[in-house]
Design a protein around this motif. Structure first.
Motif, PDB file in Angstrom:
ATOM      1  N   GLU A   1       0.429  -1.224  -0.205  1.00  0.00           N
ATOM      2  CA  GLU A   1      -0.297  -0.296  -0.124  1.00  0.00           C
ATOM      3  C   GLU A   1       0.841   1.141   0.046  1.00  0.00           C
ATOM      4  O   GLU A   1       0.314   2.469   0.198  1.00  0.00           O
TER       5      GLU A   1
ATOM      6  N   PRO B   1      -5.595  12.511   4.434  1.00  0.00           N
ATOM      7  CA  PRO B   1      -6.200  10.598   4.729  1.00  0.00           C
ATOM      8  C   PRO B   1      -7.394  10.567   3.663  1.00  0.00           C
ATOM      9  O   PRO B   1      -7.328   9.445   2.605  1.00  0.00           O
ATOM     10  N   GLU B   2      -8.218  11.727   3.428  1.00  0.00           N
ATOM     11  CA  GLU B   2      -8.955  11.988   2.570  1.00  0.00           C
ATOM     12  C   GLU B   2      -7.989  12.085   1.063  1.00  0.00           C
ATOM     13  O   GLU B   2      -8.642  10.875   0.196  1.00  0.00           O
ATOM     14  N   GLU B   3      -7.441  12.654   0.545  1.00  0.00           N
ATOM     15  CA  GLU B   3      -6.629  12.493  -0.772  1.00  0.00           C
ATOM     16  C   GLU B   3      -6.063  11.207  -1.103  1.00  0.00           C
ATOM     17  O   GLU B   3      -5.649  10.822  -1.916  1.00  0.00           O
ATOM     18  N   TRP B   4      -5.514  10.598   0.183  1.00  0.00           N
ATOM     19  CA  TRP B   4      -4.628   9.554   0.130  1.00  0.00           C
ATOM     20  C   TRP B   4      -6.095   8.550  -0.290  1.00  0.00           C
ATOM     21  O   TRP B   4      -5.309   7.767  -1.727  1.00  0.00           O
ATOM     22  N   ASP B   5      -6.935   8.375   0.307  1.00  0.00           N
ATOM     23  CA  ASP B   5      -8.029   7.102  -0.108  1.00  0.00           C
ATOM     24  C   ASP B   5      -8.596   7.774  -1.336  1.00  0.00           C
ATOM     25  O   ASP B   5      -8.705   6.897  -2.324  1.00  0.00           O
ATOM     26  N   GLU B   6      -8.111   9.045  -2.156  1.00  0.00           N
ATOM     27  CA  GLU B   6      -9.159   9.269  -3.385  1.00  0.00           C
ATOM     28  C   GLU B   6      -8.027   8.797  -4.417  1.00  0.00           C
ATOM     29  O   GLU B   6      -8.411   8.051  -5.186  1.00  0.00           O
TER      30      GLU B   6
ATOM     31  N   ASN C   1      -5.941   6.517  -3.580  1.00  0.00           N
ATOM     32  CA  ASN C   1      -6.363   4.902  -3.386  1.00  0.00           C
ATOM     33  C   ASN C   1      -6.971   4.298  -4.652  1.00  0.00           C
ATOM     34  O   ASN C   1      -7.378   3.757  -5.712  1.00  0.00           O
ATOM     35  N   ARG C   2      -8.233   5.105  -4.426  1.00  0.00           N
ATOM     36  CA  ARG C   2      -9.622   5.039  -5.425  1.00  0.00           C
ATOM     37  C   ARG C   2      -9.377   4.763  -7.267  1.00  0.00           C
ATOM     38  O   ARG C   2      -9.451   4.048  -8.177  1.00  0.00           O
TER      39      ARG C   2
END
Lengths: 145, 145
Positions: free
Chosen positions: A6, B122-127, B129-130
């Motif tokens: 990751e 963290p939200e940008e990181w999730d974005e 990855n998505r």
DNA sequence: TATTAATGATTAATATATTAATTACTTTAC
DNA sequence: GTAAAGTAATTAATATATTAATCATTAATA
């Protein structure tokens, strides 16, 4: 799943590994490698570029470029022309065959690219660019929040 | 700026080119290449992995792995052990020196990773990855919107 | 069970990446 | 105007990527 998978480098590598094969199989039908296409592509809207300019645009390291240009030249797709102004510079010029190949391949390459773009929204594409550019930005010129 | 530089492959390559040097200079101080570290890293939470398993985790092509493992073995960081159950499999096992090096390097590698993570939320990181996973997803198993 | 098909690791051949050094040529500074 | 510093392309040496082929071993099948 271990954290290793990751990490940022692995995420980017995995994505490249996921998307490149479709490009690569197109390149192969025209006898080109990824890198060789990149050089042709960089010359698309230019009459000529120096080796250093191509290296900067394509991200191909200068020493690698020597061999890549050798092989493109051997295939008759580009020509080398030493500058008269400054004999240290070598101008790379696509031949007619090179331009023909560009013209033939570019629509197909764009078609593959479009098919990937259709997987996401324009807003997501902007987000992606914004986030990745923030990642790759050199530390010095980073703005502090 | 030509559209070429804004393509998905170039965006990803540019980002990798931007982030890897900091990792690489750390690897170099320990005499490792990017790929050699990847193998050690993959073995971190495992007692042993087969060559094929390492290839899949690290995205390193199996033929490349042969040489990479040769050099890691020569440095005394890993060992090869042919399976008794199925003599086609080769188990790769980190030596004590390999584990020591892992333990020494991992915090520094994570530190670099953290410094990149701090550039985004963290939200940008999730974005990120998505979006990237959507890009790399094989066409067959894609859900239609 | 002898044969065939499949599998995991490896080798082979060619192309590229990485780092350092070299070469030819230009520009600077003294 | 010449030695020194700088620059663009290249070479050299080693490591890795890509594709196809090989080799040994195991599984599948008639």
């Amino acid at each position: 799943m271990p954290k290793f998978l990751e990490s940022l480098p692995m995420l980017l590598s995995r994505t490249l590994d996921g998307i490149m094969p479709r490009y690569r199989s197109l390149f192969q039908t025209h006898g080109l490698t990824d890198q060789q296409w990149r050089v042709l592509r960089a010359l698309w809207e230019q009459k000529h570029l120096t080796s250093a300019e191509i290296s900067q645009m394509t991200l191909l390291p200068a020493p690698s470029l020597v061999g890549i240009l050798d092989r493109l030249e051997k295939k008759g797709l580009i020509g080398r022309l030493r500058s008269v102004k400054d004999r240290r510079h070598v101008h790379i010029i696509p031949t007619q065959a090179g331009r023909d190949l560009q013209a033939h391949m570019l629509p197909k390459v764009e078609q593959i690219h479009d098919s990937y773009m259709q997987r996401i929204t324009p807003e997501e594409w902007d987000e992606l660019n914004r986030i990745l550019n923030k990642m790759a930005e050199p530390a010095e010129q980073r703005s502090f929040a």
